[in-house]
Structures are given as structure tokens and as C-alpha cells.
Design a protein around this motif. Sequence first.
Motif: not given
Length: 289
Positions: A67-68, A74, A71-72, A279
Motif C-alpha cells: 500500500e505504501e 497519487k 501511495q507513491k 487499500k
Amino acid sequence: MKIGEKIKKFFFGKGDLNDEMYDDLCDLLVEGDFGASLAYNTVELLKERCKKESGADLSEKLAQLLEEELQKAKHEDLFADTGKLTAILILGVNGVGKTTTAAKLSNMFNVEYNKKTILAAADTFRAAAIDQLKIHGEKLDTRVVAHKQGGDPAAVVYDALEAALSSNTDVVIADTAGRMHTKSALVEELRKIDRVVEAKASSARYMKYLVLDATTGRNAFSQAEVFHSAVKLDGVILTKYDSTAKGGVVFSLVSELKIPVAFVCTGEKYSDIEIFDPKKFVREFVGIE
Ligand SMILES: Nc1nc2c(ncn2[C@@H]2O[C@H](COP(=O)(O)OP(=O)(O)OP(=O)(O)O)[C@@H](O)[C@H]2O)c(=O)[nH]1
Ligand SMILES: [Mg+2]
């Protein structure tokens, strides 16, 4: 078996992993359409994190890490009120679902966000393409701007933008011809449409989306590479996600090309489109309900 189920099964009953198990996990990620180097790096990172925290819930740890990663890159909110015209170009190779997706987006804008849209039939290549979009327009009660088959796609886009600017329309969605991304002439044609939008609606919010068929696996990644280098994409729309057990190519798109995923489509109905939820996507991918 879905990749999520396989990953879930892999973690089931396992405590800390040994090197061989980490290799197996790497293979599983590759099987799920991760690129080999991304799979390796992901597993190394997981290893590192698990060393610091022995006995951790491994699938949760993997989910967090993935998930991290997502997020890179968006995606900006396409439905936020900007007070400006939004021009959307739908791109992609043959048969990936461009026309269907253009119609789905138009419907989403109309029904969920109360925005007026115009569909532009910029696929002037295929005879049936213009009619196909017109049928959608009728069903959706949405105006379709079209020229004749064989016409200049850039001119269609020009007219659609003009029609939008003079009719209080919020969004123009242009459906383009399915092109083989290896043909440089077609890439040139795309650049021409690009220049028309920049010139005609310079104050508009201009978004270029590449439609990718999730069932084509890693091939989708090479398509994204070529289109991105030609026109600088704002996002990807993943279609036919209902027909594949995988989808890991999404991680490579974000990690290696920094292209965010904007929408995921899961069927042929107008409502079968969702704003990409990192997510939810990750939890499905690693098999956590
Ligand atoms: N199962 C499923 N089918 C889809 C989805 N999106 C599109 N399709 C189907 O895929 C086929 C091709 O869709 P089109 O929208 O015509 O694709 P296209 O990219 O415009 O095709 P060309 O204009 O020929 O390049 C159609 O049968 C669609 O109904 C999806 O999310 N899931
Ligand atoms: Mg089409």
C-alpha cells in the motif's frame, strides 16, 4: 485460483519465513504479474521489516508495504470542482475497452456528480466505432460529437471542445482509435490531438488516460511504457479486472513508471467502474478479506 487465495494459502500457518520460503513468495508475486526486480525488492523489504519485528502478521506486513508503494503515485480527484472544463483523452491499443470506458466515465460524471459531458468520437479509423459511441450517447442521453469515418481525429476533438465551451459543458471525453503502440505514425497522430487540446482549451484541465486490459498481464506494462513516453499519461484505467486472477502489473506501473491507477473496471455495465482504492486493491491481492 486467484492470486489472493494463493498468497493467503502461502502464509497460512507460517511463522517467520526462511530464505527458501521468501524465494517462493517472490515467485508468487511474479506469477501475479509483478516484474521480477520489483518482486525481488518487495521480498527483500519484507525480510528486513520482519527481522525487526519477529512474529509479525506477515500478510498484514506485506499489505502495508504494498500500500505504501501504491501511495507513491497519487491520482488527483477527477471529480473535484475546478470551475474549468475537463478534457479527457482515452487511449489504448485495440480492444482493451476504451469505448466502453469512455461511456462509463460519462455516466459516472452525469449520474454521480451531476456534470454535463460530451463524448467525442475521435476513433475515426473503424467504421463501427462512431456508431458504437453514438449508441452509448443515446442510452446515456449524452451528446456525441462525430465526423465521418476516415476524418481527422484531432478535428473531432477540436469541435467537441468548441461545443463544450459554448454550451456550459463540464467534461469532454474523447474516445480514440485502438492503435498498435509500436507504430510511430500513430504516436505522431496522438501528439497532434495533444497539440489541439493544448491550443483550443489551454485553461482546461487536461487528462490523458491509458486503458489497460488486466488480462494481458505484463504486456500491459510495455504498452504503458510506450504511451507514457509518447504523451505523458496522467493515469491508467484497468479494465476486465473481473476476468483475471492477477493485477500485479499495477504495482510496476506505480513503482517503475510513477503512473497512478485512476479507475478499475469489472464488467460491461455502465456502473462497472470504480475509483481505484489502493487499500482495497492490495488487500484483495494478498488475500486479506
Ligand atoms: N468483462 C469485461 N469486459 C469489458 C470491460 N470493459 C470492456 N469490456 C468488453 O471488452 C470489449 C471491447 O470493448 P471496447 O470498449 O469496444 O474496446 P475498445 O478499446 O474501444 O476497442 P477498439 O475500439 O476496437 O480498439 C467489449 O466486448 C466490452 O464489452 C470490463 O471491465 N470487463
Ligand atoms: Mg473503441
